[in-house]
Design a protein around this motif. Structure first.
Motif, PDB file in Angstrom:
ATOM      1  N   PHE A 103      14.618   1.267   3.177  1.00 63.13           N
ATOM      2  CA  PHE A 103      13.162   1.355   3.064  1.00 63.13           C
ATOM      3  C   PHE A 103      12.573   2.363   4.053  1.00 63.13           C
ATOM      4  N   ILE A 104      13.191   2.530   5.209  1.00 64.56           N
ATOM      5  CA  ILE A 104      12.739   3.575   6.143  1.00 64.56           C
ATOM      6  C   ILE A 104      12.961   4.948   5.519  1.00 64.56           C
ATOM      7  N   ARG A 105      14.121   5.129   4.867  1.00 62.62           N
ATOM      8  CA  ARG A 105      14.356   6.414   4.176  1.00 62.62           C
ATOM      9  C   ARG A 105      13.291   6.670   3.117  1.00 62.62           C
ATOM     10  N   MET A 106      12.892   5.625   2.395  1.00 65.61           N
ATOM     11  CA  MET A 106      11.856   5.790   1.372  1.00 65.61           C
ATOM     12  C   MET A 106      10.516   6.166   2.018  1.00 65.61           C
ATOM     13  N   ILE A 107      10.172   5.521   3.134  1.00 61.16           N
ATOM     14  CA  ILE A 107       8.929   5.845   3.835  1.00 61.16           C
ATOM     15  C   ILE A 107       8.980   7.274   4.372  1.00 61.16           C
ATOM     16  N   GLU A 108      10.112   7.649   4.970  1.00 60.47           N
ATOM     17  CA  GLU A 108      10.231   9.014   5.504  1.00 60.47           C
ATOM     18  C   GLU A 108      10.179  10.049   4.394  1.00 60.47           C
ATOM     19  N   LEU A 109      10.723   9.712   3.242  1.00 63.49           N
ATOM     20  CA  LEU A 109      10.629  10.618   2.092  1.00 63.49           C
ATOM     21  C   LEU A 109       9.156  10.805   1.716  1.00 63.49           C
ATOM     22  N   MET A 110       8.400   9.724   1.741  1.00 63.98           N
ATOM     23  CA  MET A 110       6.964   9.826   1.447  1.00 63.98           C
ATOM     24  C   MET A 110       6.252  10.668   2.504  1.00 63.98           C
ATOM     25  N   LEU A 111       6.653  10.493   3.763  1.00 62.98           N
ATOM     26  CA  LEU A 111       6.058  11.284   4.841  1.00 62.98           C
ATOM     27  C   LEU A 111       6.290  12.769   4.620  1.00 62.98           C
ATOM     28  N   THR A 112       7.527  13.165   4.290  1.00 63.63           N
ATOM     29  CA  THR A 112       7.828  14.585   4.111  1.00 63.63           C
ATOM     30  C   THR A 112       7.218  15.115   2.818  1.00 63.63           C
ATOM     31  N   THR A 113       7.182  14.296   1.785  1.00 58.89           N
ATOM     32  CA  THR A 113       6.598  14.713   0.516  1.00 58.89           C
ATOM     33  C   THR A 113       5.106  14.979   0.660  1.00 58.89           C
ATOM     34  N   ASN A 114       4.461  14.197   1.508  1.00 62.60           N
ATOM     35  CA  ASN A 114       3.015  14.349   1.678  1.00 62.60           C
ATOM     36  C   ASN A 114       2.645  15.157   2.915  1.00 62.60           C
ATOM     37  N   ASN A 115       3.635  15.782   3.545  1.00 63.89           N
ATOM     38  CA  ASN A 115       3.424  16.700   4.680  1.00 63.89           C
ATOM     39  C   ASN A 115       2.639  16.089   5.834  1.00 63.89           C
ATOM     40  N   PHE A 116       2.997  14.878   6.227  1.00 61.33           N
ATOM     41  CA  PHE A 116       2.340  14.279   7.398  1.00 61.33           C
ATOM     42  C   PHE A 116       2.993  14.782   8.655  1.00 61.33           C
TER      43      PHE A 116
ATOM     44  N   ILE B 186       0.847  -1.198   0.000  1.00 57.07           N
ATOM     45  CA  ILE B 186       0.000   0.000   0.000  1.00 57.07           C
ATOM     46  C   ILE B 186       0.879   1.244   0.000  1.00 57.07           C
ATOM     47  N   ILE B 187       1.894   1.249   0.854  1.00 61.77           N
ATOM     48  CA  ILE B 187       2.792   2.404   0.954  1.00 61.77           C
ATOM     49  C   ILE B 187       3.551   2.623  -0.345  1.00 61.77           C
ATOM     50  N   PHE B 188       4.175   1.573  -0.864  1.00 65.74           N
ATOM     51  CA  PHE B 188       5.048   1.755  -2.022  1.00 65.74           C
ATOM     52  C   PHE B 188       4.297   1.841  -3.340  1.00 65.74           C
ATOM     53  N   ASN B 189       3.013   1.582  -3.341  1.00 66.83           N
ATOM     54  CA  ASN B 189       2.197   1.867  -4.518  1.00 66.83           C
ATOM     55  C   ASN B 189       1.688   3.300  -4.470  1.00 66.83           C
ATOM     56  N   GLU B 190       1.931   3.953  -3.348  1.00 71.27           N
ATOM     57  CA  GLU B 190       1.528   5.340  -3.141  1.00 71.27           C
ATOM     58  C   GLU B 190       0.044   5.562  -3.424  1.00 71.27           C
TER      59      GLU B 190
ATOM     60  N   GLU C 192      -1.605   7.326   4.554  1.00 68.96           N
ATOM     61  CA  GLU C 192      -2.021   7.873   5.831  1.00 68.96           C
ATOM     62  C   GLU C 192      -0.946   7.553   6.850  1.00 68.96           C
ATOM     63  N   LYS C 193      -0.763   8.431   7.810  1.00 70.69           N
ATOM     64  CA  LYS C 193       0.319   8.271   8.777  1.00 70.69           C
ATOM     65  C   LYS C 193       0.264   6.924   9.489  1.00 70.69           C
ATOM     66  N   ASN C 194      -0.925   6.442   9.863  1.00 69.32           N
ATOM     67  CA  ASN C 194      -1.000   5.162  10.574  1.00 69.32           C
ATOM     68  C   ASN C 194      -0.562   3.997   9.689  1.00 69.32           C
ATOM     69  N   VAL C 195      -0.819   4.087   8.389  1.00 65.49           N
ATOM     70  CA  VAL C 195      -0.380   3.047   7.459  1.00 65.49           C
ATOM     71  C   VAL C 195       1.141   3.082   7.345  1.00 65.49           C
ATOM     72  N   LEU C 196       1.703   4.278   7.269  1.00 66.32           N
ATOM     73  CA  LEU C 196       3.150   4.404   7.183  1.00 66.32           C
ATOM     74  C   LEU C 196       3.826   3.861   8.442  1.00 66.32           C
ATOM     75  N   GLU C 197       3.260   4.144   9.595  1.00 68.45           N
ATOM     76  CA  GLU C 197       3.817   3.625  10.851  1.00 68.45           C
ATOM     77  C   GLU C 197       3.701   2.106  10.902  1.00 68.45           C
ATOM     78  N   SER C 198       2.606   1.575  10.428  1.00 68.60           N
ATOM     79  CA  SER C 198       2.424   0.120  10.374  1.00 68.60           C
ATOM     80  C   SER C 198       3.455  -0.508   9.439  1.00 68.60           C
ATOM     81  N   GLY C 199       3.748   0.152   8.328  1.00 67.55           N
ATOM     82  CA  GLY C 199       4.759  -0.323   7.398  1.00 67.55           C
ATOM     83  C   GLY C 199       6.135  -0.365   8.041  1.00 67.55           C
ATOM     84  N   LYS C 200       6.448   0.632   8.864  1.00 60.91           N
ATOM     85  CA  LYS C 200       7.727   0.630   9.580  1.00 60.91           C
ATOM     86  C   LYS C 200       7.824  -0.577  10.499  1.00 60.91           C
TER      87      LYS C 200
END
Length: 179
Positions: free
Chosen positions: A166-179, A133-137, A141-149
Motif C-alpha cells: 500500500f505504501i508503493r501504491m501511495i508513492e505511485l500516486m505521489l509521483t503520478t501527481n507530481n507532489f 480518500i487516497i485510494f478513491n483518488e 494532497e500531500k498532507n492527506v497522503l502522509e496521513s494515509g501512510k
C-alpha cells in the motif's frame, strides 16, 4: 501460526512449498480466532497470491483454490465482525474493486463484485477515512497522503508486505501527481 514468517516467504518470493503448507493450515476456525489486522493480513496474502501467482511462481497454481477459500472465509468473518468499520470498508473495498474476480463466489457476477467494492470505498470515503480518500483518488494532497501512510503504520507493521504494497501504491500516486 507465524504470520511474520508467512510475510517473509511472500516478500522474498521463495520457498513456495512452505507457503503452500501455511495455506493448508489456515481454516475457518483459525480465522475466527485472529484479530482484525491479522485477518486483514491473511486476506491480503491470499489475495496477493491470487492476483500475482503467475509472476511469483508456477508452483502456486496448485494452491490457488485454497487461497481463494481463505480469502472468502476471511472476508465473510470480517464482514460479520467489522462491516461498519472504516478500516474494513476501505481494505476489502480496495481488494474487491481491484480484483473482483476473486469474490465471485460471494457476488456471483464480476460487475456486482466490482460495484460492491466501489460502494464499500464510497462509504469509507463518506466517513472521511483518509485511506479511502487516497485510494478513491478524489483528493490527492500531500498532507492527506502522509496521513494515509500513518494510518497504514497503525494497521500493519512496517516490515510487512501488506504495508509495503500500500505504501508503493501511495508513492505511485505521489509521483503520478507530481507532489
Amino acid at each position: 501460526m507465524d504470520l511474520d514468517k508467512l510475510d517473509r516467504i511472500i516478500k522474498n518470493e521463495e520457498n513456495w512449498d512452505e507457503f503452500i503448507e501455511f495455506l493448508n493450515t489456515i481454516n475457518e476456525d483459525y480465522l475466527k480466532t485472529v484479530g482484525k489486522y491479522d485477518l486483514f493480513r491473511i486476506s491480503f496474502y491470499a489475495w496477493y497470491v491470487l492476483a500475482e501467482w503467475g509472476i511469483l511462481s508456477p508452483k502456486l497454481e496448485k494452491c490457488l483454490e485454497q487461497a481463494e477459500n481463505i480469502l472468502i472465509d476471511a472476508f465473510k468473518i470480517a464482514t460479520e465482525k467489522y462491516s461498519n468499520d472504516e478500516d474494513y470498508l476501505w481494505f476489502y473495498g480496495y481488494l474487491i474493486s481491484v480484483f473482483p474476480e476473486h469474490f465471485l463466489s460471494i457476488y456471483s457476477d464480476y460487475l456486482k463484485a466490482e460495484n460492491a467494492g466501489k460502494q464499500m470505498l464510497n462509504v469509507a470515503l463518506q466517513m472521511q477515512y483518509t485511506l479511502a480518500i487516497i485510494f478513491n483518488e478524489k483528493f490527492l494532497e500531500k498532507n492527506v497522503l502522509e496521513s494515509g501512510k500513518k494510518d497504514l503504520e497503525n494497521m500493519f507493521d512496517k516490515s510487512t508486505e501488506v504495508y509495503d504494497y500500500f505504501i508503493r501504491m501511495i508513492e505511485l500516486m505521489l509521483t503520478t501527481n507530481n507532489f
